[in-house]
Design a protein around this motif. Structure first.
Motif, PDB file in Angstrom:
ATOM      1  N   GLY A 156      -4.125  -0.207  -9.100  1.00 35.86           N
ATOM      2  CA  GLY A 156      -4.768   0.941  -8.473  1.00 35.86           C
ATOM      3  C   GLY A 156      -3.992   2.221  -8.668  1.00 35.86           C
ATOM      4  O   GLY A 156      -4.558   3.259  -9.062  1.00 35.86           O
ATOM      5  N   TRP A 157      -2.697   2.189  -8.402  1.00 39.11           N
ATOM      6  CA  TRP A 157      -1.874   3.391  -8.554  1.00 39.11           C
ATOM      7  C   TRP A 157      -1.821   3.852 -10.007  1.00 39.11           C
ATOM      8  O   TRP A 157      -1.844   5.051 -10.294  1.00 39.11           O
ATOM      9  CB  TRP A 157      -0.455   3.117  -8.056  1.00 39.11           C
ATOM     10  N   ARG A 158      -1.780   2.909 -10.928  1.00 40.71           N
ATOM     11  CA  ARG A 158      -1.639   3.238 -12.344  1.00 40.71           C
ATOM     12  C   ARG A 158      -2.907   3.877 -12.911  1.00 40.71           C
ATOM     13  O   ARG A 158      -2.848   4.819 -13.715  1.00 40.71           O
ATOM     14  CB  ARG A 158      -1.289   1.957 -13.105  1.00 40.71           C
ATOM     15  N   VAL A 159      -4.062   3.379 -12.488  1.00 41.28           N
ATOM     16  CA  VAL A 159      -5.324   3.783 -13.115  1.00 41.28           C
ATOM     17  C   VAL A 159      -5.969   4.984 -12.428  1.00 41.28           C
ATOM     18  O   VAL A 159      -6.635   5.797 -13.079  1.00 41.28           O
ATOM     19  CB  VAL A 159      -6.296   2.583 -13.143  1.00 41.28           C
ATOM     20  N   ALA A 160      -5.791   5.113 -11.108  1.00 44.33           N
ATOM     21  CA  ALA A 160      -6.514   6.140 -10.344  1.00 44.33           C
ATOM     22  C   ALA A 160      -6.431   7.532 -10.954  1.00 44.33           C
ATOM     23  O   ALA A 160      -7.459   8.202 -11.134  1.00 44.33           O
ATOM     24  CB  ALA A 160      -6.027   6.153  -8.895  1.00 44.33           C
ATOM     25  N   PRO A 161      -5.246   8.048 -11.317  1.00 44.72           N
ATOM     26  CA  PRO A 161      -5.195   9.416 -11.834  1.00 44.72           C
ATOM     27  C   PRO A 161      -5.732   9.559 -13.252  1.00 44.72           C
ATOM     28  O   PRO A 161      -5.903  10.688 -13.729  1.00 44.72           O
ATOM     29  CB  PRO A 161      -3.698   9.749 -11.781  1.00 44.72           C
ATOM     30  N   ARG A 162      -6.021   8.450 -13.903  1.00 41.40           N
ATOM     31  CA  ARG A 162      -6.533   8.513 -15.274  1.00 41.40           C
ATOM     32  C   ARG A 162      -8.057   8.537 -15.340  1.00 41.40           C
ATOM     33  O   ARG A 162      -8.625   8.832 -16.390  1.00 41.40           O
ATOM     34  CB  ARG A 162      -5.966   7.352 -16.085  1.00 41.40           C
ATOM     35  N   PHE A 163      -8.706   8.213 -14.218  1.00 39.13           N
ATOM     36  CA  PHE A 163     -10.172   8.206 -14.202  1.00 39.13           C
ATOM     37  C   PHE A 163     -10.766   9.156 -13.171  1.00 39.13           C
ATOM     38  O   PHE A 163     -11.959   9.426 -13.227  1.00 39.13           O
ATOM     39  CB  PHE A 163     -10.687   6.787 -13.957  1.00 39.13           C
ATOM     40  N   PHE A 164      -9.951   9.623 -12.219  1.00 38.08           N
ATOM     41  CA  PHE A 164     -10.465  10.478 -11.155  1.00 38.08           C
ATOM     42  C   PHE A 164      -9.622  11.746 -11.048  1.00 38.08           C
ATOM     43  O   PHE A 164      -8.403  11.704 -11.237  1.00 38.08           O
ATOM     44  CB  PHE A 164     -10.443   9.732  -9.819  1.00 38.08           C
ATOM     45  N   ASP A 165     -10.275  12.846 -10.738  1.00 39.71           N
ATOM     46  CA  ASP A 165      -9.572  14.092 -10.458  1.00 39.71           C
ATOM     47  C   ASP A 165      -8.887  13.972  -9.102  1.00 39.71           C
ATOM     48  O   ASP A 165      -9.563  13.805  -8.074  1.00 39.71           O
ATOM     49  CB  ASP A 165     -10.551  15.264 -10.446  1.00 39.71           C
ATOM     50  N   LEU A 166      -7.589  14.070  -9.089  1.00 40.88           N
ATOM     51  CA  LEU A 166      -6.833  13.953  -7.851  1.00 40.88           C
ATOM     52  C   LEU A 166      -6.049  15.231  -7.592  1.00 40.88           C
ATOM     53  O   LEU A 166      -5.564  15.870  -8.538  1.00 40.88           O
ATOM     54  CB  LEU A 166      -5.875  12.759  -7.928  1.00 40.88           C
ATOM     55  N   PRO A 167      -5.887  15.581  -6.323  1.00 41.35           N
ATOM     56  CA  PRO A 167      -5.160  16.808  -6.001  1.00 41.35           C
ATOM     57  C   PRO A 167      -3.655  16.690  -6.186  1.00 41.35           C
ATOM     58  O   PRO A 167      -2.946  17.693  -6.183  1.00 41.35           O
ATOM     59  CB  PRO A 167      -5.517  17.036  -4.524  1.00 41.35           C
ATOM     60  N   CYS A 168      -3.160  15.465  -6.293  1.00 39.96           N
ATOM     61  CA  CYS A 168      -1.747  15.259  -6.622  1.00 39.96           C
ATOM     62  C   CYS A 168      -1.620  13.949  -7.382  1.00 39.96           C
ATOM     63  O   CYS A 168      -2.500  13.089  -7.331  1.00 39.96           O
ATOM     64  CB  CYS A 168      -0.863  15.265  -5.377  1.00 39.96           C
ATOM     65  N   ASP A 169      -0.539  13.814  -8.103  1.00 42.68           N
ATOM     66  CA  ASP A 169      -0.370  12.693  -9.014  1.00 42.68           C
ATOM     67  C   ASP A 169       0.468  11.603  -8.368  1.00 42.68           C
ATOM     68  O   ASP A 169       1.632  11.825  -8.020  1.00 42.68           O
ATOM     69  CB  ASP A 169       0.336  13.183 -10.286  1.00 42.68           C
ATOM     70  N   PRO A 170      -0.085  10.400  -8.152  1.00 43.17           N
ATOM     71  CA  PRO A 170       0.734   9.316  -7.625  1.00 43.17           C
ATOM     72  C   PRO A 170       1.766   8.858  -8.657  1.00 43.17           C
ATOM     73  O   PRO A 170       1.422   8.515  -9.786  1.00 43.17           O
ATOM     74  CB  PRO A 170      -0.278   8.209  -7.321  1.00 43.17           C
ATOM     75  N   VAL A 171       3.013   8.874  -8.257  1.00 44.34           N
ATOM     76  CA  VAL A 171       4.121   8.485  -9.120  1.00 44.34           C
ATOM     77  C   VAL A 171       4.646   7.130  -8.653  1.00 44.34           C
ATOM     78  O   VAL A 171       5.063   6.978  -7.502  1.00 44.34           O
ATOM     79  CB  VAL A 171       5.254   9.527  -9.085  1.00 44.34           C
ATOM     80  N   MET A 172       4.627   6.155  -9.528  1.00 43.17           N
ATOM     81  CA  MET A 172       5.085   4.811  -9.199  1.00 43.17           C
ATOM     82  C   MET A 172       6.608   4.781  -9.299  1.00 43.17           C
ATOM     83  O   MET A 172       7.192   4.378 -10.298  1.00 43.17           O
ATOM     84  CB  MET A 172       4.418   3.794 -10.129  1.00 43.17           C
ATOM     85  N   GLN A 173       7.260   5.185  -8.208  1.00 37.45           N
ATOM     86  CA  GLN A 173       8.692   5.468  -8.244  1.00 37.45           C
ATOM     87  C   GLN A 173       9.570   4.226  -8.127  1.00 37.45           C
ATOM     88  O   GLN A 173      10.467   4.006  -8.923  1.00 37.45           O
ATOM     89  CB  GLN A 173       9.050   6.454  -7.127  1.00 37.45           C
ATOM     90  N   VAL A 174       9.310   3.402  -7.087  1.00 38.57           N
ATOM     91  CA  VAL A 174      10.226   2.291  -6.806  1.00 38.57           C
ATOM     92  C   VAL A 174       9.443   1.032  -6.457  1.00 38.57           C
ATOM     93  O   VAL A 174       8.506   1.082  -5.662  1.00 38.57           O
ATOM     94  CB  VAL A 174      11.164   2.615  -5.617  1.00 38.57           C
ATOM     95  N   LEU A 175       9.840  -0.075  -7.019  1.00 36.23           N
ATOM     96  CA  LEU A 175       9.349  -1.392  -6.623  1.00 36.23           C
ATOM     97  C   LEU A 175      10.464  -2.093  -5.864  1.00 36.23           C
ATOM     98  O   LEU A 175      11.620  -2.124  -6.321  1.00 36.23           O
ATOM     99  CB  LEU A 175       8.923  -2.207  -7.841  1.00 36.23           C
ATOM    100  N   VAL A 176      10.138  -2.684  -4.718  1.00 37.23           N
ATOM    101  CA  VAL A 176      11.129  -3.344  -3.875  1.00 37.23           C
ATOM    102  C   VAL A 176      10.871  -4.847  -3.857  1.00 37.23           C
ATOM    103  O   VAL A 176       9.760  -5.290  -3.557  1.00 37.23           O
ATOM    104  CB  VAL A 176      11.088  -2.802  -2.432  1.00 37.23           C
ATOM    105  N   GLY A 177      11.899  -5.621  -4.183  1.00 38.46           N
ATOM    106  CA  GLY A 177      11.820  -7.073  -4.138  1.00 38.46           C
ATOM    107  C   GLY A 177      13.185  -7.655  -3.859  1.00 38.46           C
ATOM    108  O   GLY A 177      14.209  -6.985  -4.051  1.00 38.46           O
ATOM    109  N   ARG A 178      13.232  -8.900  -3.432  1.00 40.19           N
ATOM    110  CA  ARG A 178      14.512  -9.501  -3.045  1.00 40.19           C
ATOM    111  C   ARG A 178      15.381  -9.861  -4.240  1.00 40.19           C
ATOM    112  O   ARG A 178      16.608  -9.769  -4.177  1.00 40.19           O
ATOM    113  CB  ARG A 178      14.250 -10.732  -2.180  1.00 40.19           C
ATOM    114  N   SER A 179      14.765 -10.293  -5.331  1.00 43.99           N
ATOM    115  CA  SER A 179      15.529 -10.708  -6.503  1.00 43.99           C
ATOM    116  C   SER A 179      15.659  -9.550  -7.489  1.00 43.99           C
ATOM    117  O   SER A 179      14.644  -9.052  -7.988  1.00 43.99           O
ATOM    118  CB  SER A 179      14.834 -11.879  -7.193  1.00 43.99           C
ATOM    119  N   PRO A 180      16.884  -9.099  -7.802  1.00 39.47           N
ATOM    120  CA  PRO A 180      17.031  -8.003  -8.757  1.00 39.47           C
ATOM    121  C   PRO A 180      16.422  -8.308 -10.116  1.00 39.47           C
ATOM    122  O   PRO A 180      15.769  -7.448 -10.714  1.00 39.47           O
ATOM    123  CB  PRO A 180      18.556  -7.813  -8.861  1.00 39.47           C
TER     124      PRO A 180
END
Length: 417
Positions: free
Chosen positions: A26-50
């Motif tokens: 959802g985060w990856r595709v949304a700004p590529r198909f819809f006009d959005l007032p700001c750009d979602p940036v996929m900054q950090v993924l959090v998980g227990r195992s590095p």
């Protein structure tokens, strides 16, 4: 997107399994198909195992990895925290993120207990006073056919709501040798079929009819008492070993209820229905017609107009792929259907637009709390041999307002890039 580069919305996602993959889409595709007032940036993924987190971040498109969500919540370069973890962590992460000034998206059900959901709703209300917003991920609301159903009810196309019936049928646990997982552990999941999939059909009923359940009578059953310990997983199922672990949640949930307007409703949620992969079925019967939807035919809404003459009457099969159907303008020509993942794109679109406008996105934490009240009432009813259990906060009203025909959560047509 002339303003997008100047106004990023920096997202941290906690968890990267099934739901994390869907949210990433959802985060990856949304700004590529819809006009959005700001750009979602996929900054950090959090998980227990590095190591596993780094591989997931590379595959799903996240810029960096962190192993402690607490550090992420305190970072100045994060605007929104997306929670895709098992339910036992929702309340702690969401509350901390809201208090730190981060917008929050949390997967359903909102919490494992009513007390946790009340805590989260209170934190959300306090945060909203500071302009910090929150939303629950009941993504099936954003299937175009479901949004159209809500619009038709609001427009009076089926008249007064008289009866509702809902099912959510899956079969991924029907084999008793399917291994156990966090979804079969009450400490992590809160409940089984009731919260995992029953929550969806409760929310869809609230959403489509514009009315909440005022009381329920329920039964919960655990059909397989123990399962193999999982050695590996692929999607929802996996491979088990010789050792076995107890199942501490319900396998099936069945309950009847009453809407605030007085209409009866019936619900079934099961993960034991062989041959049913993801059959979300809802039918709403009104004084002037009916609406019926099945997610296994997700691009279609069936509509019956009782005002038509019997000679030509019948259910009308509406292919919900026209540009003026909800969300569809951003996608393909008519007849080129959408799939499961598109709901998560629409979720991201609606959330980004709401945050940019400073408006409460839907479903709100208060709406998530409303679903949690129903789940809690079903559990209490089942523990008292299906005794009818009222939900005072949703008490019956002589007149219940119909849902708005338009609005942020049910756009007439989404924009196109």
């Amino acid at each position: 997107m002339t303003q997008a580069a100047a106004r990023p919305l920096r997202v941290a996602m906690v968890g990267y399994a099934f739901m994390g993959r869907a949210h990433s889409q959802g985060w990856r595709v949304a700004p590529r198909f819809f006009d959005l007032p700001c750009d979602p940036v996929m900054q950090v993924l959090v998980g227990r195992s590095p190591e596993r987190s780094a591989e997931a971040a590379r595959q799903l498109g996240w810029a960096e990895v962190e192993t402690d969500w607490r550090r992420v919540v305190e970072r100045d370069d994060i605007d929104l925290v997306d929670i895709c973890t098992p339910g036992d962590t929702h309340a702690e992460i969401a509350t901390a993120a809201l208090e730190a000034g981060k917008h929050v998206l949390v997967e359903k059900p909102m919490a494992n207990t009513l007390a946790e959901a009340e805590q989260m709703a209170a934190a959300a209300a306090a945060a909203a006073q500071r302009g910090v917003l929150s939303m629950v991920g009941f993504t099936y609301r954003r299937v175009p056919a479901v949004s159209l159903a809500r619009q038709l009810v609001a427009e009076g196309r089926i008249g007064e709501v008289r009866q509702v019936r809902c099912q959510y049928l899956q079969d991924w646990l029907a084999d008793e040798n399917t291994p156990g997982s966090w979804r079969t552990d009450k400490a992590k999941a809160g409940s089984g079929a009731l919260g995992d999939i029953g929550a969806h059909i409760v929310d869809l009923t609230h959403f489509i009819t514009g009315q909440r359940l005022a009381g329920v009578s329920g039964r919960l059953d655990t059909l397989v008492g123990e399962r193999p310990v999982a050695e590996s997983f692929a999607g929802l199922s996996g491979r088990g070993g010789a050792d076995r672990v107890p199942v501490t949640v319900d396998d099936t949930a069945m309950f009847i209820g009453e809407l605030a307007g007085g209409a009866p409703a019936i619900f079934e949620a099961t993960r034991f229905a062989w041959g049913r992969k993801n059959a979300i079925r809802i039918e709403v019967n009104g004084s002037a017609g009916s609406l019926a939807f099945d997610f296994e035919d997700m691009n279609v809404l069936n509509y019956y107009d009782a005002r038509e003459p019997a000679r030509t009457g019948g259910f009308r099969r509406i292919l919900v792929t026209e540009a003026d159907h909800p969300y569809v303008e951003g996608w393909w020509p008519p007849g080129h259907g959408l799939g499961y993942e598109h709901g998560f794109v629409h979720q991201a679109v609606d959330l980004v637009r709401a945050v940019a406008a400073g408006e409460q996105p839907t479903p709100s934490f208060e709406e998530g709390l409303a679903v949690q009240r129903v789940l809690d009432a079903v559990e209490r009813s089942a523990g008292r041999r299906s005794e009818y259990t009222e939900i005072p906060e949703h008490g019956r009203a002589d007149e219940v307002a119909a849902p708005a025909a338009t609005g942020q959560d049910v756009p007439a047509a989404a924009g196109q890039n």
